[in-house]
Structures are given as structure tokens and as C-alpha cells.
Design a protein around this motif. Structure first.
Motif, short mmCIF file in Angstrom:
data_model
loop_
_atom_site.label_atom_id
_atom_site.label_comp_id
_atom_site.label_asym_id
_atom_site.label_seq_id
_atom_site.Cartn_x
_atom_site.Cartn_y
_atom_site.Cartn_z
N GLN A 43 0.83 -1.21 0.00
CA GLN A 43 0.00 0.00 0.00
C GLN A 43 0.86 1.26 0.00
OE1 GLN A 43 -2.64 -1.35 -0.97
NE2 GLN A 43 -4.22 -0.81 0.52
N SER A 74 2.13 1.78 -3.50
CA SER A 74 1.07 2.29 -4.37
C SER A 74 0.60 3.69 -4.00
CB SER A 74 -0.13 1.34 -4.34
OG SER A 74 0.15 0.18 -5.10
N LEU A 127 -1.04 4.65 -1.22
CA LEU A 127 -2.24 4.74 -0.40
C LEU A 127 -1.91 5.05 1.05
CD1 LEU A 127 -3.58 3.72 -2.93
CD2 LEU A 127 -4.89 2.10 -1.57
N ALA A 130 -1.63 8.47 -5.80
CA ALA A 130 -1.75 7.10 -6.29
C ALA A 130 -1.87 7.03 -7.82
CB ALA A 130 -2.96 6.43 -5.63
N GLN A 131 -2.62 7.96 -8.40
CA GLN A 131 -2.84 7.82 -9.85
C GLN A 131 -1.55 8.03 -10.65
OE1 GLN A 131 -4.63 10.16 -8.06
NE2 GLN A 131 -4.97 12.01 -9.25
N VAL A 169 0.33 4.74 -10.66
CA VAL A 169 -0.23 3.82 -11.66
C VAL A 169 0.28 4.21 -13.05
CG1 VAL A 169 -2.34 2.96 -12.74
CG2 VAL A 169 -2.30 3.39 -10.29
N GLN A 194 -1.41 -2.79 -8.84
CA GLN A 194 -1.53 -3.70 -7.71
C GLN A 194 -2.78 -4.56 -7.77
OE1 GLN A 194 -2.31 -3.74 -2.96
NE2 GLN A 194 -1.16 -1.96 -3.64
N ARG A 246 -10.72 -7.39 -4.03
CA ARG A 246 -11.33 -6.05 -4.12
C ARG A 246 -11.85 -5.72 -5.52
NH1 ARG A 246 -8.94 -3.44 0.62
NH2 ARG A 246 -9.93 -1.50 0.02
N VAL A 247 -12.50 -6.66 -6.17
CA VAL A 247 -13.13 -6.32 -7.46
C VAL A 247 -14.36 -5.45 -7.16
CG1 VAL A 247 -12.33 -8.39 -8.63
CG2 VAL A 247 -14.56 -8.42 -7.49
N PHE A 248 -14.78 -4.68 -8.14
CA PHE A 248 -15.97 -3.86 -7.96
C PHE A 248 -17.18 -4.75 -8.21
CE2 PHE A 248 -12.65 -0.92 -9.55
CZ PHE A 248 -12.47 -0.20 -8.37
N MET A 307 -12.05 -0.20 -15.84
CA MET A 307 -11.51 0.62 -14.76
C MET A 307 -10.00 0.44 -14.63
SD MET A 307 -13.82 2.53 -13.44
CE MET A 307 -14.38 2.74 -15.11
N TYR A 344 -8.20 2.86 -16.70
CA TYR A 344 -8.78 4.19 -16.49
C TYR A 344 -7.90 5.33 -16.99
CZ TYR A 344 -11.53 7.85 -14.25
OH TYR A 344 -12.30 8.95 -14.03
N LEU A 345 -6.59 5.21 -16.81
CA LEU A 345 -5.71 6.33 -17.16
C LEU A 345 -5.26 6.31 -18.61
CD1 LEU A 345 -3.56 6.51 -13.93
CD2 LEU A 345 -5.28 8.15 -14.69
#
Ligand SMILES: Nc1ncnc2c1ncn2[C@@H]1O[C@H](COP(=O)(O)OP(=O)(O)OP(=O)(O)O)[C@@H](O)[C@H]1O
Ligand SMILES: [Mg+2]
Lengths: 294, 234
Positions: free
Chosen positions: B45, B48, B50, B70-71, B74, B80, B86-88, B99, B102-103
Motif C-alpha cells: 500500500q 502504491s 495509499l 496514487a494515480q 499507476v 496492484q 477487491r473487485v468492484f 476501470m 482508467y488512465l
């Protein structure tokens, strides 16, 4: 039968407005678990923005509506940035109290700036009354407009939330902020956009309320705000279709109680309903009985 | 490629990482093993972005990470797969994968990566319209990995990918990790399943209550008495 149809039509227009407001509550709750008590005031600001857009800027109804949406969206984002964002890691109670504070601040600010008088809202669209069923049931052009505008807004919102990148990010953030951060999603801006969208819908509700009652006032957001909150809880707070259903349902219940019983009992029934849901099905009509995420 | 030096992380008064240092070279699989509460997740964490460390530095390809949002991390190529997947759950499989990208702005490139992910995890293609919450544990792990790959990372952080999976699935996941590595992605693998992790890793670090207590070649560590006793059940 005529009373029923007449009240149903009234209920639908009032319910549309509740639904629009309830959407804002539910979206904000979905993303940061906050009941944004200042939401009714964002509506009020939207109504005044619409009023000035028509009277001073001489805009037509739809341009004024758009103007009001932009003003409220900015307001919503500013409120979030100044009042709620610094409390992102505080307890929910602290944020809730802040929201009540913001609400009172804006109510009193509104009374200072706009005065304490009711002002009449311009009839940007002519009010025409249509009669049917031998003239026993009437519907106004405003009622039709309210319903159509609401449906259009709901379709647009549904499109944004379901199909666009930002909408998907909103759903992801509302489910799991840390996981969203790991995707590179800028969680703060997604929260900001959520406030903007909810606030823009509140502005639409504000302008429509102005048309419906033909007056606006700095405290005009208080009661509809509270009732839309009930509607959001009724449908299941945090659930978008729930807010829509809850809004319409509440509007219809209110209208029927007024029509068959008395207007004085209307609010008793509405808030009695809130207490009842909280006892019987706290997750709301469309809510699922899942344990809270930890 | 990644260099952590004297990293100190606190949760309030709890000193979770006590000056750890570790290093990854390009192309490696490095595993970080340790018992519950050793600080493995905290390490990932912090990489990454966080969690902010109190002291120490993390550099990735020569650039300091510890102050970056964080972004940005990435964007630099670190992705990570978090502990517990932790899937949505409220998004479809395809939306979860989107997702992960996303970037990225290159529509065609995203499509190509999506095809690669589907090729690696054919199950995900079959279930792309399904809500992620309805997937089995193993499928969710694959989705979490596929999602992390969508950003085309050069460094992949994996937090206990074997957790809660049947042995046969663990085998499958670990061989996929090796394939991902062979395709050019450097991997930092956090595990409690030391046996499996050491069998695929090039090098390993052993973390105990916030301190690195041993490190070295994975095969050698797997043979050492100290590790056998503490992590491999004798
Ligand atoms: N949010 C938090 N607040 C306070 N303490 C925490 C928090 N997260 C972790 N800790 C503590 O920090 C230490 C390291 O935790 P961490 O989650 O990094 O361990 P881990 O090695 O990943 O363990 P596990 O194998 O159980 O996942 C533990 O003592 C834990 O209790
Ligand atoms: Mg962990």
C-alpha cells in the motif's frame, strides 16, 4: 374516480420534483455516505439562479434551466470542497453536523441576500389548462413540462452513470475507494463530479418548484429537501432507481392523502412513513439486506 | 527497478514497518513472505501511494514515489492486485477491466490489451456482462489480475493471490503469474503460502513484525533451516 385521477396527476408532478431532489441525496450518500443536509439550499440557489436568468438575463426557459444547473453544480462542488473534503477522514457524525451547519448558513445567507419576501416566479412557459373527463380532471402545461423535464433528466443521468467512463468511475468509487485509487482513479474529482451532478438536478427541481408554486423564497428548499430525503430512504438510500421510485411514490401518497383526507395530515403521513420504513425495512424498498461493508 | 530504503510506516502509534529495505531488478519475480500482521500489505500500500511513510524512500526507475498521488504511480507503470481481490462487485466484469485502463486514452491499445487479458483468462470473456460480485473466488482473483494488467504495468504487485483458493486453482494462478513475468512484467509477490511463492520466485525477502529478517535466492532460502522451520512447516 375523477378525484383519484386528478390527485394522481398532482402526485406525479410533485413526485417528479421529489425524485429529482432525492437523486442528489442518494448519489452523494452512495459515494461518501453523507446525508447532505445542505441539498435543499442548493435547490433554492438553483431556483434563484433560474429566476435571475429569466428576469435579468432574459433567457428562455430551457436556457435558464441550464444556467441554474451550472450555478448549482458549481455551488455544490464548492460546498464539498470547503466544508466536506477537509473532513474526509473524520467521523460521519462530524460531517453530518457540518452539513446541517452549511444548510443553516445558506438559509440565513439566502434570507440576507434575497430578502425574506416571497417573490413571484416568472411564467417562462405559458400556463395552459387542459380539461378532460367532462372537465372534472384538469392538467396544466406546467405539470406536463415538469414530468417531461424530469423524465429527460433521469434518462440523461442513467446514461451518464451506466455508460460513461466517469459514471463507471462513480460506481467504482462508491463501492471501494481504495481499490479505485489503485486503478488510478482520481477519487476526489469523482466525488466532486458527483456533487455537481446531484446539485444540477436539485437546480432543475428548484426551477420546477418555482413554476409549480409560482413563487420562490430563501427557505423554499427546506420542506421539499426533507421530503426528498424521506423519498430517498423510502427507495433505499444510495440506490439511484430507488430514489426515482421513492420520489414518485411519495408524491403520489402525498397527493392522495391531501385529496381524500386533508392537507394538514399530509406531512404527518410522510414523516410517519419515514419512521415506519426505518423500523420495518431500514434499507428501503429497493435496498438489499446486506451487512454494512467494513 | 524498484528500491525501498529504510522505510518506516506508522498507523497512529503502531510502528508497522521498521526501516525495511528491499530491491527488485527488472524481469524478476521477488516474493515477500511473512506471517499475519508482518507488514506485507502495508509495504504494498505504501508503494502504491495509499499510505504515506514517516521516513525512508521508494524509488522506481530512479524516481521518488513517496510524495506522489496514487494515480501518478499507476501512470508510471506500477499496478496492484490488492489483498482480498477487491473487485468492484457492482460493476460487470468488462467494466472492472475498463476501470483497470482508467488512465489510458488509446482506445485501440486498450482493446488490444483487453484481448490479451481475455486470452490469458478465457473465463473473463465468457462472463464479461456478468456482475463481478457473482463470480467465484477464483474467477474474482483472475478478474483482479486482469484488471491490474489493463494498465500495462511494468511492475505488478500481488497481495496474497492464493488466499482462500483451492490448491488446484492456486497452481493455476501461480503458473499464470510466471507467464505474466515471462511476458516481461516484473513481479513483487506477497504471500503467506511460502512454499508456493518460493517455488516460482527468483529471490525472496522474509518479513517479521515489520522487519526484514532474511533475504536471498529463493531456492536457497527454501532450503535454509530457519525458513523451513518457521514457514514451511518443518
Ligand atoms: N489501518 C490500520 N490501522 C492500524 N493498524 C493497522 C492498519 N492496517 C494494518 N495495521 C497493523 O499493521 C501491522 C501490519 O499489517 P499488514 O496488514 O501490513 O500485515 P500483513 O503482513 O499484510 O498481514 P496479513 O498476512 O494478515 O495480510 C499489523 O500489526 C496490523 O495490525
Ligand atoms: Mg496483508
Amino acid at each position: 374516480m375523477e378525484t383519484f385521477i386528478a390527485q394522481l396527476l398532482n402526485g406525479l408532478s410533485l413526485g417528479s420534483i421529489y425524485a429529482l431532489i432525492a437523486l442528489g441525496y442518494t448519489m452523494v450518500y452512495g459515494i461518501i455516505q453523507l446525508i447532505n443536509f445542505a441539498h435543499g439550499e442548493v435547490l433554492m440557489i438553483g431556483a434563484y439562479a433560474g429566476y435571475f436568468a429569466v428576469t435579468i438575463l432574459k433567457l428562455n426557459f430551457f436556457a435558464a434551466l441550464l444556467f441554474a444547473m451550472v450555478v448549482s453544480a458549481l455551488f455544490g462542488m464548492i460546498i464539498e470542497r470547503i466544508a466536506y473534503k477537509p473532513l474526509r477522514r473524520s467521523t460521519r457524525l462530524a460531517v453530518l453536523i457540518t452539513a446541517i451547519g452549511v444548510s443553516l448558513f445558506l438559509q440565513n445567507g439566502g434570507l440576507q441576500v434575497f430578502g425574506t419576501d416571497y417573490i413571484s416566479f416568472p411564467q417562462a412557459i405559458p400556463r395552459v389548462t387542459y380539461k378532460f373527463l367532462d372537465g372534472n380532471v384538469t392538467i396544466t402545461s406546467h405539470q406536463i413540462l415538469i414530468l417531461l423535464v424530469t423524465i429527460a433528466m433521469m434518462l440523461i443521468l442513467q446514461y451518464i452513470v451506466q455508460k460513461t467512463k466517469i459514471g463507471k468511475a462513480m460506481r467504482a468509487v462508491s463501492y471501494d475507494k481504495d481499490a479505485a485509487l489503485l486503478m488510478g482513479i482520481d477519487v476526489d474529482s469523482v466525488i466532486s463530479v458527483t456533487f455537481a451532478l446531484g446539485s444540477a438536478l436539485a437546480a432543475v427541481a428548484g426551477v420546477l418548484l418555482g413554476m409549480y408554486y409560482q413563487t420562490i423564497h430563501p427557505l423554499m428548499g427546506v420542506m421539499p429537501g426533507l421530503k426528498a430525503f424521506v423519498a430517498a430512504v423510502l427507495g433505499g438510500i444510495g440506490i439511484i432507481p430507488g430514489a426515482m421510485a421513492g420520489g414518485f411514490l411519495l408524491g403520489i401518497i402525498e397527493a392522495l392523502v391531501s385529496g381524500y383526507w386533508s392537507t394538514t395530515f399530509r406531512d404527518v403521513v410522510v414523516f410517519g412513513l419515514l419512521i415506519l420504513i426505518l423500523i420495518v425495512k431500514p434499507v428501503g424498498l429497493l435496498g438489499k439486506d446486506t451487512r454494512e461493508k467494513v | 527497478m524498484l528500491k525501498i530504503e529504510n522505510l518506516d510506516v506508522y498507523y497512529g502509534a503502531i510502528h508497522a514497518l521498521k526501516g525495511i529495505s528491499l530491491e527488485l531488478n527488472e524481469g524478476e519475480i521477488v516474493t515477500l513472505i511473512g506471517a499475519n500482521g508482518a507488514g506485507k500489505t502495508t509495504t504494498l500500500q505504501t508503494i502504491s501511494g495509499l499510505i504515506r511513510p514517516k521516513n525512508g524512500s521508494i524509488t522506481f526507475q530512479g524516481q521518488e514515489l513517496t510524495q506522489r498521488p496514487a494515480q501518478e504511480i499507476v501512470k508510471m507503470g506500477i499496478s496492484q492486485v490488492p489483498e482480498g481481490r477487491r473487485v468492484f462487485a457492482n460493476l460487470t466484469v468488462l467494466e472492472n477491466l475498463e476501470m483497470g485502463a482508467y488512465l489510458r486514452k488509446d482506445k485501440e491499445g486498450i482493446k488490444a490489451t483487453l484481448e490479451k487479458v481475455y486470452a490469458r483468462f478465457p473465463r473473463l470473456r465468457e462472463r464479461k456482462k456478468q456482475l463481478a460480485g457473482t463470480l467465484s473466488g477464483g474467477e474474482q482473483q483472475m478478474l483482479a489480475m486482469g484488471r491490474a494488467l489493463m494498465s500495462q504495468p511494468t511492475l505488478l504487485l500481488l497481495d496474497e493471490p492464493s488466499m482462500g483458493l483451492a490448491p488446484i486453482l492456486v497452481q493455476e494462478i501461480f503458473s499464470i503469474i510466471q507467464e505474466i513475468n515471462k511476458a516481461g512484467t516484473t513481479i513483487l509477490l506477497v504471500e503467506q503460502n511460502a512454499h508456493m511463492a518460493l517455488s516460482i520466485a527468483h529471490r525472496a525477502y522474509i518479513l517479521e513484525t515489520g522487519r526484514i529478517v532474511a533475504s536471498g535466492d529463493a531456492k536457497e532460502l527454501a532450503e535454509s533451516e530457519q525458513v523451513k522451520k518457521a514457514y514451511l512447516g518443518g
